[in-house]
Design an enzyme around this catalytic site. Sequence first.
Site, short mmCIF file in Angstrom:
data_model
loop_
_atom_site.label_atom_id
_atom_site.label_comp_id
_atom_site.label_asym_id
_atom_site.label_seq_id
_atom_site.Cartn_x
_atom_site.Cartn_y
_atom_site.Cartn_z
N GLU A 176 0.57 -1.46 0.01
CA GLU A 176 -0.42 0.13 -0.02
C GLU A 176 1.19 0.74 0.08
O GLU A 176 0.41 1.95 -0.08
CB GLU A 176 -0.82 -0.04 0.95
CG GLU A 176 -0.59 0.18 2.77
CD GLU A 176 0.05 -1.58 3.07
OE1 GLU A 176 0.74 -1.71 2.38
OE2 GLU A 176 0.38 -1.50 4.24
N CYS A 281 16.21 -6.54 0.28
CA CYS A 281 16.59 -7.74 0.61
C CYS A 281 18.13 -8.30 0.39
O CYS A 281 18.43 -8.71 1.30
CB CYS A 281 15.67 -8.26 0.59
SG CYS A 281 15.83 -8.88 -1.43
P1 NAD Z 1 6.17 -6.38 4.83
O1 NAD Z 1 6.49 -7.43 5.65
O2 NAD Z 1 5.43 -4.84 5.65
O3 NAD Z 1 4.94 -5.77 4.07
C1 NAD Z 1 5.07 -7.27 3.26
C2 NAD Z 1 3.02 -6.61 2.31
O4 NAD Z 1 2.60 -7.25 4.18
C3 NAD Z 1 2.45 -5.77 2.46
O5 NAD Z 1 1.55 -5.82 1.24
C4 NAD Z 1 1.23 -5.25 3.48
O6 NAD Z 1 0.71 -5.01 3.07
C5 NAD Z 1 1.93 -6.86 4.16
N1 NAD Z 1 1.29 -6.64 5.84
C6 NAD Z 1 1.76 -5.94 6.15
N2 NAD Z 1 1.89 -6.09 7.61
C7 NAD Z 1 1.33 -6.81 8.09
C8 NAD Z 1 0.17 -7.56 8.83
N3 NAD Z 1 0.06 -7.35 10.43
N4 NAD Z 1 -0.36 -8.79 8.40
C9 NAD Z 1 -0.86 -9.17 7.28
N5 NAD Z 1 -0.78 -9.12 6.00
C10 NAD Z 1 0.91 -7.38 6.28
O7 NAD Z 1 7.79 -5.82 4.88
P2 NAD Z 1 7.19 -4.65 3.47
O8 NAD Z 1 7.89 -2.88 5.01
O9 NAD Z 1 6.85 -3.57 2.63
O10 NAD Z 1 9.24 -4.97 2.89
C11 NAD Z 1 10.56 -4.84 3.47
C12 NAD Z 1 10.25 -5.86 3.61
O11 NAD Z 1 10.61 -7.25 2.79
C13 NAD Z 1 11.76 -5.73 3.95
O12 NAD Z 1 11.73 -7.22 5.25
C14 NAD Z 1 13.45 -7.03 3.34
O13 NAD Z 1 14.11 -7.19 3.77
C15 NAD Z 1 11.57 -8.00 3.24
N6 NAD Z 1 11.66 -8.83 1.43
C16 NAD Z 1 12.16 -9.45 1.15
C17 NAD Z 1 12.48 -9.95 0.25
C18 NAD Z 1 13.34 -11.56 -0.15
O14 NAD Z 1 12.88 -12.41 -1.30
N7 NAD Z 1 13.66 -12.65 0.35
C19 NAD Z 1 12.68 -9.09 -1.14
C20 NAD Z 1 11.92 -8.41 -0.77
C21 NAD Z 1 12.18 -7.87 0.45
#
Ligand code: NAD
Length: 498
Positions: A176, A281
Amino acid sequence: MRTIEHWIGGKHVAGGDGRLGDVYDPAVGKPQAQVHLASPVEVDLAVRAAKDASEAWGQSSVTARTRVMFAFRELLARHELDLAKIITAEHGKTVDDARGEVIRGREVVEFATGIGSLLKGAYSDQVSAGVDSFSFRQPLGVVAGITPFNFPIMVPLWMHPVAIACGNTFVLKPSERDPGVSDLVAQLYAEAGLPDGVFNVVHGDKVAVDAILDHPDIAAVSFVGSTPIARYVHDRGSKSAKRVQALGGAKNHAVVMPDADLDFAADHLVAAGYGSAGQRCMAISAVVAVGAAGDTLVDKVRERTEAVKVGPGSEQGSEMGPVVTAAAQERVLGYIDAGEAAGAAVVVDGRGLTVDDHDGGFFVGPTLLDQVTPDMTVYTDEIFGPVLMVLRVPTLDAAIELVNANPFGNGTAVFTSSGEVARTFQRRVTVGMIGVNVPVPVPMAFHSFGGWKDSIFGDHHIHGPEGVRFYTQAKVVTSRWPHVSEESLAQLNFPTAQ
Ligand code: NAD
């Protein structure tokens, strides 16, 4: 103010219960658009559109699906700059960096254009007298993707081209924070000839995610995001009997040996640590300096860190933009404070940085910490910002031990001029993606991407051959075409080959 709507069944749909989220321009620190946040009603609408489209799309020929992928690939190439500019406006990364993610994502579409070869089954002739056996894979039906803010086009592209080329229909729930680019992607799919309902986008937060995880008509969920949410998504999705692959966070180490070319290493550490303001990441976060490498390496990294040009991602000459939100800025600054209080040496201090005419922007300057120890929160936690830290160890064994003791296992790298060191490192580290003199070893689309340990939940890596397996299920057919007068040989014992 512009509002961003869902894309369901080939058209825009506004939200149901009226909840809206602000989409910021991180370079100025002000909202620039609002996004509709789905309730379970919109999620259900999207799943129904995907389910309705699923029968025909699943039965369409491999050639028909491939043709759409070829056309989609061309459109992504033609709109590369448009896509990158939307990403820069909402995420904050530089336009060139955003173009990089468009290109790396497009490579998955190129992989998906070869889906015909990837879906070929296996055939065994005459496994018993007059009996043949063959196996092939079929789509699952409706599948969903939930993605993070840091790669708003590339991470979704790790998922939907493979899923759709395999014959599934797709519901995407992008972050979002930067939802805008998914809308253009949906329109490009439509222009490429993808039937309505095969690709749908629902915007939202936890409410939408939970509705996806609980929906009985979704067969599989791909998730990429932080580790706590990845674990939650895996648990909740698995409870409702879905296939789940959930990729989590990271703390990537670069081990620098004394025999490495330290100028080369320093160049790459700065690029890998501060590119995209450290919000990758696969960013390098922890530099593990082995033996005599330490002091010289810190000097060289310091010089280069001080030279990084910070500014709005849309401005020519900026090398590093802001972080994504005010909360992210506050979190990163808090970690630098905590590191200093715990005894880390702040070699380059990114706190208090201001950018001309962008006072409200969510900027944090590139920061270099030295003398970091494994007990400090700057080391134990994923910071996800422009902070590089240096830990000192005496030997390669100690470096490998440190990397392996860390709960994350996404990416790692070794800088060395010794093949023997590189081979020892690549065989012994408990990490999924390893670079040898390559700091950000993101696998090409025809390999699969994924970490180990707390960086993944579920047993399939993403895209590449593992993606094809994740989005399909196997069938094995055993067939006999007996001659009309042939004796049946049927008996009540368990059948064995004749
Ligand atoms: P995030 O976990 O906050 O959000 C990811 C998704 O989950 C979003 O679509 C969000 O709307 C949803 N979300 C957030 N909180 C939630 C909740 N409480 N319940 C259900 N859904 C929820 O991650 P972010 O801040 O958007 O992205 C950064 C993170 O992603 C970092 O930790 C990074 O390392 C990781 N990442 C990992 C990879 C990989 O390939 N391993 C790749 C890119 C990013």
